[in-house]
Write a protein that holds these residues in place. Structure first.
Motif, PDB file in Angstrom:
ATOM      1  N   VAL A 243      -3.541  -2.652  -4.948  1.00 37.69           N
ATOM      2  CA  VAL A 243      -2.243  -2.972  -5.539  1.00 37.69           C
ATOM      3  C   VAL A 243      -1.264  -3.164  -4.396  1.00 37.69           C
ATOM      4  CG1 VAL A 243      -2.721  -1.767  -7.697  1.00 37.69           C
ATOM      5  CG2 VAL A 243      -1.649  -0.535  -5.800  1.00 37.69           C
ATOM      6  N   PRO A 244      -0.221  -3.925  -4.602  1.00 33.79           N
ATOM      7  CA  PRO A 244       0.719  -4.203  -3.510  1.00 33.79           C
ATOM      8  C   PRO A 244       1.242  -2.931  -2.869  1.00 33.79           C
ATOM      9  CG  PRO A 244       1.173  -5.637  -5.363  1.00 33.79           C
ATOM     10  CD  PRO A 244       0.136  -4.661  -5.837  1.00 33.79           C
ATOM     11  N   GLY A 245       1.195  -2.928  -1.539  1.00 26.58           N
ATOM     12  CA  GLY A 245       1.706  -1.798  -0.771  1.00 26.58           C
ATOM     13  C   GLY A 245       0.703  -0.693  -0.537  1.00 26.58           C
ATOM     14  N   ASN A 246      -0.482  -0.814  -1.139  1.00 19.33           N
ATOM     15  CA  ASN A 246      -1.496   0.226  -0.983  1.00 19.33           C
ATOM     16  C   ASN A 246      -2.733  -0.308  -0.276  1.00 19.33           C
ATOM     17  OD1 ASN A 246       0.267   1.757  -2.464  1.00 19.33           O
ATOM     18  ND2 ASN A 246      -1.185   2.276  -4.080  1.00 19.33           N
ATOM     19  N   GLU A 247      -3.499   0.605   0.287  1.00 15.04           N
ATOM     20  CA  GLU A 247      -4.781   0.258   0.879  1.00 15.04           C
ATOM     21  C   GLU A 247      -5.792  -0.042  -0.235  1.00 15.04           C
ATOM     22  OE1 GLU A 247      -3.438   0.616   4.668  1.00 15.04           O
ATOM     23  OE2 GLU A 247      -5.543   0.206   4.198  1.00 15.04           O
ATOM     24  N   ARG A 248      -6.842  -0.761   0.140  1.00  9.94           N
ATOM     25  CA  ARG A 248      -7.919  -1.002  -0.809  1.00  9.94           C
ATOM     26  C   ARG A 248      -8.606   0.324  -1.108  1.00  9.94           C
ATOM     27  NH1 ARG A 248     -10.638  -6.841   0.984  1.00  9.94           N
ATOM     28  NH2 ARG A 248      -8.659  -7.976   0.819  1.00  9.94           N
ATOM     29  N   GLU A 249      -8.835   0.567  -2.396  1.00  8.85           N
ATOM     30  CA  GLU A 249      -9.412   1.833  -2.857  1.00  8.85           C
ATOM     31  C   GLU A 249     -10.811   1.559  -3.407  1.00  8.85           C
ATOM     32  OE1 GLU A 249      -7.685   5.322  -5.692  1.00  8.85           O
ATOM     33  OE2 GLU A 249      -7.616   3.284  -6.512  1.00  8.85           O
ATOM     34  N   GLY A 250     -11.780   2.318  -2.948  1.00  9.37           N
ATOM     35  CA  GLY A 250     -13.134   2.149  -3.449  1.00  9.37           C
ATOM     36  C   GLY A 250     -13.254   2.658  -4.870  1.00  9.37           C
TER      37      GLY A 250
ATOM     38  N   LEU B 278      -9.710   1.269 -20.560  1.00  5.35           N
ATOM     39  CA  LEU B 278      -8.838   0.855 -19.471  1.00  5.35           C
ATOM     40  C   LEU B 278      -7.459   1.478 -19.581  1.00  5.35           C
ATOM     41  CD1 LEU B 278      -9.903  -2.865 -19.255  1.00  5.35           C
ATOM     42  CD2 LEU B 278     -10.047  -1.219 -17.392  1.00  5.35           C
ATOM     43  N   LYS B 279      -6.874   1.751 -18.414  1.00  2.00           N
ATOM     44  CA  LYS B 279      -5.540   2.323 -18.325  1.00  2.00           C
ATOM     45  C   LYS B 279      -4.661   1.388 -17.489  1.00  2.00           C
ATOM     46  CE  LYS B 279      -7.448   7.023 -18.253  1.00  2.00           C
ATOM     47  NZ  LYS B 279      -7.496   8.308 -17.503  1.00  2.00           N
ATOM     48  N   PRO B 280      -3.363   1.439 -17.678  1.00  6.52           N
ATOM     49  CA  PRO B 280      -2.478   0.596 -16.858  1.00  6.52           C
ATOM     50  C   PRO B 280      -2.675   0.808 -15.360  1.00  6.52           C
ATOM     51  CG  PRO B 280      -1.279   1.474 -18.722  1.00  6.52           C
ATOM     52  CD  PRO B 280      -2.628   2.131 -18.742  1.00  6.52           C
ATOM     53  N   GLU B 281      -3.028   2.009 -14.962  1.00  5.30           N
ATOM     54  CA  GLU B 281      -3.231   2.277 -13.526  1.00  5.30           C
ATOM     55  C   GLU B 281      -4.515   1.652 -12.992  1.00  5.30           C
ATOM     56  OE1 GLU B 281      -2.535   4.504 -15.936  1.00  5.30           O
ATOM     57  OE2 GLU B 281      -3.651   6.385 -15.621  1.00  5.30           O
ATOM     58  N   ASP B 282      -5.327   1.066 -13.851  1.00  2.85           N
ATOM     59  CA  ASP B 282      -6.490   0.313 -13.390  1.00  2.85           C
ATOM     60  C   ASP B 282      -6.101  -1.094 -12.932  1.00  2.85           C
ATOM     61  OD1 ASP B 282      -8.362   1.725 -16.116  1.00  2.85           O
ATOM     62  OD2 ASP B 282      -8.354   2.361 -14.014  1.00  2.85           O
ATOM     63  N   THR B 283      -4.881  -1.468 -13.155  1.00  6.92           N
ATOM     64  CA  THR B 283      -4.399  -2.795 -12.764  1.00  6.92           C
ATOM     65  C   THR B 283      -4.467  -2.980 -11.257  1.00  6.92           C
ATOM     66  OG1 THR B 283      -2.924  -2.979 -14.671  1.00  6.92           O
ATOM     67  CG2 THR B 283      -2.360  -4.296 -12.730  1.00  6.92           C
ATOM     68  N   GLY B 284      -4.874  -4.164 -10.846  1.00  7.70           N
ATOM     69  CA  GLY B 284      -4.914  -4.487  -9.431  1.00  7.70           C
ATOM     70  C   GLY B 284      -5.803  -5.688  -9.174  1.00  7.70           C
ATOM     71  N   VAL B 285      -5.906  -6.056  -7.928  1.00  5.18           N
ATOM     72  CA  VAL B 285      -6.864  -7.078  -7.523  1.00  5.18           C
ATOM     73  C   VAL B 285      -8.156  -6.362  -7.143  1.00  5.18           C
ATOM     74  CG1 VAL B 285      -7.401  -8.921  -5.903  1.00  5.18           C
ATOM     75  CG2 VAL B 285      -5.054  -8.616  -6.718  1.00  5.18           C
ATOM     76  N   TYR B 286      -9.230  -6.779  -7.765  1.00  9.38           N
ATOM     77  CA  TYR B 286     -10.531  -6.164  -7.526  1.00  9.38           C
ATOM     78  C   TYR B 286     -11.351  -7.055  -6.600  1.00  9.38           C
ATOM     79  CZ  TYR B 286      -9.796  -2.511 -10.996  1.00  9.38           C
ATOM     80  OH  TYR B 286      -9.329  -1.414 -11.669  1.00  9.38           O
ATOM     81  N   TYR B 287     -11.859  -6.453  -5.550  1.00 13.23           N
ATOM     82  CA  TYR B 287     -12.667  -7.174  -4.574  1.00 13.23           C
ATOM     83  C   TYR B 287     -14.099  -6.662  -4.610  1.00 13.23           C
ATOM     84  CZ  TYR B 287      -8.242  -8.642  -2.456  1.00 13.23           C
ATOM     85  OH  TYR B 287      -6.993  -9.182  -2.225  1.00 13.23           O
ATOM     86  N   CYS B 288     -15.026  -7.578  -4.651  1.00 13.55           N
ATOM     87  CA  CYS B 288     -16.428  -7.239  -4.464  1.00 13.55           C
ATOM     88  C   CYS B 288     -16.696  -7.186  -2.964  1.00 13.55           C
ATOM     89  CB  CYS B 288     -17.303  -8.291  -5.128  1.00 13.55           C
ATOM     90  SG  CYS B 288     -19.066  -8.014  -4.904  1.00 13.55           S
TER      91      CYS B 288
END
Length: 131
Positions: free
Chosen positions: A40-47, A88-98
């Motif tokens: 999500v904007p401003g955050n690191e990629r989270e596994g 799903l929850k709103p906090e699951d929102t983001g760009v997902y990268y494989c």
């Protein structure tokens, strides 16, 4: 590097389900892992989740346990990793990268959620959970 193609994603209401798929036609070895990261904007990629090719060992972020399931299949030399996302929850929102991890790691669970140990990345796909 592996060439990874993502599909799925989109918009869903809270409590709904989405499935993300990641496909590669490149050769994969048993010690490789393929996973999903969220940013999500401003955050690191989270596994979020990962699966090791040879033995199906899996990793799942604590907040995804009980809701997300990762699986893989290999048909006609095409490896596909699916992330089924339920409740799903709103906090699951983001760009997902494989992403693919090709190095040997001593303990899969300790490294499966760390982006710096993955060397192949897809383009990213948007997941939005909202009313």
């Amino acid at each position: 590097q592996l060439h990874l193609v993502e599909s799925g994603g989109g918009w869903e209401q809270p409590g709904g389900s989405l499935t993300l798929s990641c496909t590669t036609t490149d050769f994969v070895l048993d010690h490789y892992a393929i996973g999903w990261f969220r940013q999500v904007p401003g955050n690191e990629r989270e596994g979020v989740s990962a699966i090791r090719i040879g033995d199906n060992a899996t990793y799942l972020l604590d907040s995804a346990k009980g809701r997300f399931t990762i699986s893989k299949d290999n048909v006609n030399a095409k490896t596909t990793v699916n992330l089924q996302m339920n409740l799903l929850k709103p906090e699951d929102t983001g760009v997902y990268y494989c992403a693919a991890q090709r190095i040997h790691v001593p303990n899969f669970a300790n490294y499966a959620g760390l982006a710096e140990y993955f060397d192949s990345w897809g383009q990213g796909i948007q997941v939005t959970v909202s009313l």
